[in-house]
Design a protein around this motif. Structure first.
Motif, mmCIF file in Angstrom:
data_model
loop_
_atom_site.group_PDB
_atom_site.id
_atom_site.type_symbol
_atom_site.label_atom_id
_atom_site.label_comp_id
_atom_site.label_asym_id
_atom_site.label_seq_id
_atom_site.Cartn_x
_atom_site.Cartn_y
_atom_site.Cartn_z
ATOM 1 N N LEU A 97 0.842 -1.197 0.000
ATOM 2 C CA LEU A 97 0.000 0.000 0.000
ATOM 3 C C LEU A 97 0.878 1.247 0.000
ATOM 4 N N ASP A 98 0.542 2.199 -0.868
ATOM 5 C CA ASP A 98 1.286 3.461 -0.914
ATOM 6 C C ASP A 98 0.823 4.429 0.167
ATOM 7 N N VAL A 99 -0.405 4.245 0.643
ATOM 8 C CA VAL A 99 -1.010 5.136 1.630
ATOM 9 C C VAL A 99 -1.123 4.384 2.957
ATOM 10 N N GLN A 100 -0.763 5.042 4.048
ATOM 11 C CA GLN A 100 -0.885 4.410 5.365
ATOM 12 C C GLN A 100 -2.322 4.013 5.627
ATOM 13 N N ASP A 101 -2.475 2.934 6.389
ATOM 14 C CA ASP A 101 -3.740 2.237 6.537
ATOM 15 C C ASP A 101 -4.232 2.288 7.976
ATOM 16 N N ILE A 102 -5.496 2.654 8.164
ATOM 17 C CA ILE A 102 -6.083 2.594 9.502
ATOM 18 C C ILE A 102 -6.691 1.212 9.692
ATOM 19 N N GLY A 103 -6.477 0.670 10.883
ATOM 20 C CA GLY A 103 -7.024 -0.642 11.198
ATOM 21 C C GLY A 103 -7.527 -0.667 12.626
ATOM 22 N N PHE A 104 -8.419 -1.593 12.909
ATOM 23 C CA PHE A 104 -9.006 -1.691 14.246
ATOM 24 C C PHE A 104 -9.461 -3.114 14.476
ATOM 25 N N SER A 105 -9.459 -3.515 15.730
ATOM 26 C CA SER A 105 -9.957 -4.830 16.118
ATOM 27 C C SER A 105 -10.371 -4.775 17.580
ATOM 28 N N PHE A 106 -11.355 -5.606 17.924
ATOM 29 C CA PHE A 106 -11.903 -5.615 19.277
ATOM 30 C C PHE A 106 -12.100 -7.031 19.760
ATOM 31 N N LEU A 107 -11.998 -7.201 21.055
ATOM 32 C CA LEU A 107 -12.399 -8.465 21.643
ATOM 33 C C LEU A 107 -13.897 -8.628 21.378
ATOM 34 N N PRO A 108 -14.363 -9.847 21.173
ATOM 35 C CA PRO A 108 -15.764 -10.066 20.760
ATOM 36 C C PRO A 108 -16.807 -9.407 21.656
ATOM 37 N N GLN A 109 -16.577 -9.411 22.957
ATOM 38 C CA GLN A 109 -17.593 -8.873 23.874
ATOM 39 C C GLN A 109 -17.707 -7.346 23.815
ATOM 40 N N PHE A 110 -16.804 -6.686 23.076
ATOM 41 C CA PHE A 110 -16.841 -5.224 22.986
ATOM 42 C C PHE A 110 -17.200 -4.722 21.588
ATOM 43 N N GLU A 111 -17.518 -5.637 20.693
ATOM 44 C CA GLU A 111 -17.916 -5.246 19.339
ATOM 45 C C GLU A 111 -19.341 -4.691 19.352
ATOM 46 N N GLY A 112 -19.622 -3.819 18.401
ATOM 47 C CA GLY A 112 -20.985 -3.336 18.207
ATOM 48 C C GLY A 112 -21.484 -2.352 19.245
ATOM 49 N N GLN A 113 -20.565 -1.682 19.955
ATOM 50 C CA GLN A 113 -20.966 -0.728 20.993
ATOM 51 C C GLN A 113 -20.504 0.701 20.697
ATOM 52 N N GLY A 114 -20.066 0.927 19.460
ATOM 53 C CA GLY A 114 -19.642 2.267 19.065
ATOM 54 C C GLY A 114 -18.211 2.611 19.422
ATOM 55 N N TYR A 115 -17.497 1.690 20.034
ATOM 56 C CA TYR A 115 -16.105 1.974 20.420
ATOM 57 C C TYR A 115 -15.197 2.141 19.198
ATOM 58 N N GLY A 116 -15.473 1.383 18.142
ATOM 59 C CA GLY A 116 -14.645 1.461 16.941
ATOM 60 C C GLY A 116 -14.695 2.837 16.307
ATOM 61 N N PHE A 117 -15.891 3.370 16.145
ATOM 62 C CA PHE A 117 -16.025 4.703 15.559
ATOM 63 C C PHE A 117 -15.380 5.750 16.456
ATOM 64 N N GLU A 118 -15.616 5.651 17.751
ATOM 65 C CA GLU A 118 -15.066 6.616 18.708
ATOM 66 C C GLU A 118 -13.538 6.623 18.677
ATOM 67 N N ALA A 119 -12.937 5.434 18.724
ATOM 68 C CA ALA A 119 -11.484 5.327 18.759
ATOM 69 C C ALA A 119 -10.856 5.692 17.415
ATOM 70 N N ALA A 120 -11.399 5.151 16.318
ATOM 71 C CA ALA A 120 -10.831 5.406 14.996
ATOM 72 C C ALA A 120 -10.977 6.871 14.592
ATOM 73 N N SER A 121 -12.076 7.518 14.966
ATOM 74 C CA SER A 121 -12.248 8.950 14.689
ATOM 75 C C SER A 121 -11.149 9.763 15.359
ATOM 76 N N LYS A 122 -10.842 9.423 16.602
ATOM 77 C CA LYS A 122 -9.797 10.140 17.341
ATOM 78 C C LYS A 122 -8.430 9.937 16.695
ATOM 79 N N VAL A 123 -8.153 8.727 16.261
ATOM 80 C CA VAL A 123 -6.867 8.455 15.613
ATOM 81 C C VAL A 123 -6.768 9.225 14.295
ATOM 82 N N LEU A 124 -7.822 9.205 13.490
ATOM 83 C CA LEU A 124 -7.801 9.972 12.240
ATOM 84 C C LEU A 124 -7.591 11.458 12.510
ATOM 85 N N GLU A 125 -8.328 11.991 13.456
ATOM 86 C CA GLU A 125 -8.192 13.410 13.818
ATOM 87 C C GLU A 125 -6.751 13.723 14.215
ATOM 88 N N THR A 126 -6.147 12.849 14.999
ATOM 89 C CA THR A 126 -4.791 13.080 15.492
ATOM 90 C C THR A 126 -3.760 13.018 14.374
#
Length: 169
Positions: free
Chosen positions: A85-114
């Motif tokens: 990949l020529d462009v840096q890549d954002i990635g995310f993963s969660f333990l199963p019990q924490f999926e689907g609770q909005g944490y991914g959007f919250e965390a990834a948004s902060k990383v992109l902003e930063t």
């Protein structure tokens, strides 16, 4: 970094036990792949070889996501340099019990902003398997647009490739 519900801290070898658990969770193995991390020592070596050099060189990379309410490590998010990949890549993963609770959007948004604001990164990509609909949904919600299919070196599965440009530059 900090959000309303989360702390994001740069990964260290102290997180090897957590990384072992995360990288051997069912969805990680199914959608991201087996990284051959079979014990805590292998997890620590993976962190030293794959994550720490980029963190030291660029100032950003992989972050452990910690829930503020109970200080529980729930996942990881980061921006990575990937072969093929020529462009840096954002990635995310969660333990199963924490999926689907909005944490991914919250965390990834902060990383992109930063990375966009503090490190003046011009563009970020994201890749995901065609079958990982949950990841695709989050990538699109973050504002990334589908560009093309890609095949990474050494892989046999074509992936969906998305991009977003820094609007603050």
């Amino acid at each position: 970094m900090e959000t309303e519900r989360l702390f994001l801290k740069p990964i260290t070898t102290d997180d090897a036990e957590f990384l072992f658990e995360l990288y051997n969770s069912p969805h990680f193995l199914e959608f991201i792949g087996d990284r051959n991390i079979k014990n805590f020592e292998a997890a620590a070596e993976y962190i030293e070889a794959r994550f720490l050099p980029q963190l030291e060189r660029l100032g950003y990379g992989n972050y452990v996501i910690i829930r503020k309410a109970d200080r529980q490590k729930i996942g990881a998010v980061g921006v990575y340099e990937r072969k093929g990949l020529d462009v840096q890549d954002i990635g995310f993963s969660f333990l199963p019990q924490f999926e689907g609770q909005g944490y991914g959007f919250e965390a990834a948004s902060k990383v992109l902003e930063t990375v966009f604001n503090d490190y003046k990164v011009k563009k970020i990509s994201a890749i995901t398997s065609k079958a990982n609909f949950t990841s695709q949904k989050l990538i699109k919600k973050l504002g990334l647009k589908y560009i093309k299919n890609v095949l990474l070196p050494g892989d046999t599965e074509e992936l969906l490739y998305f991009e977003i440009e820094n609007q603050t530059l």
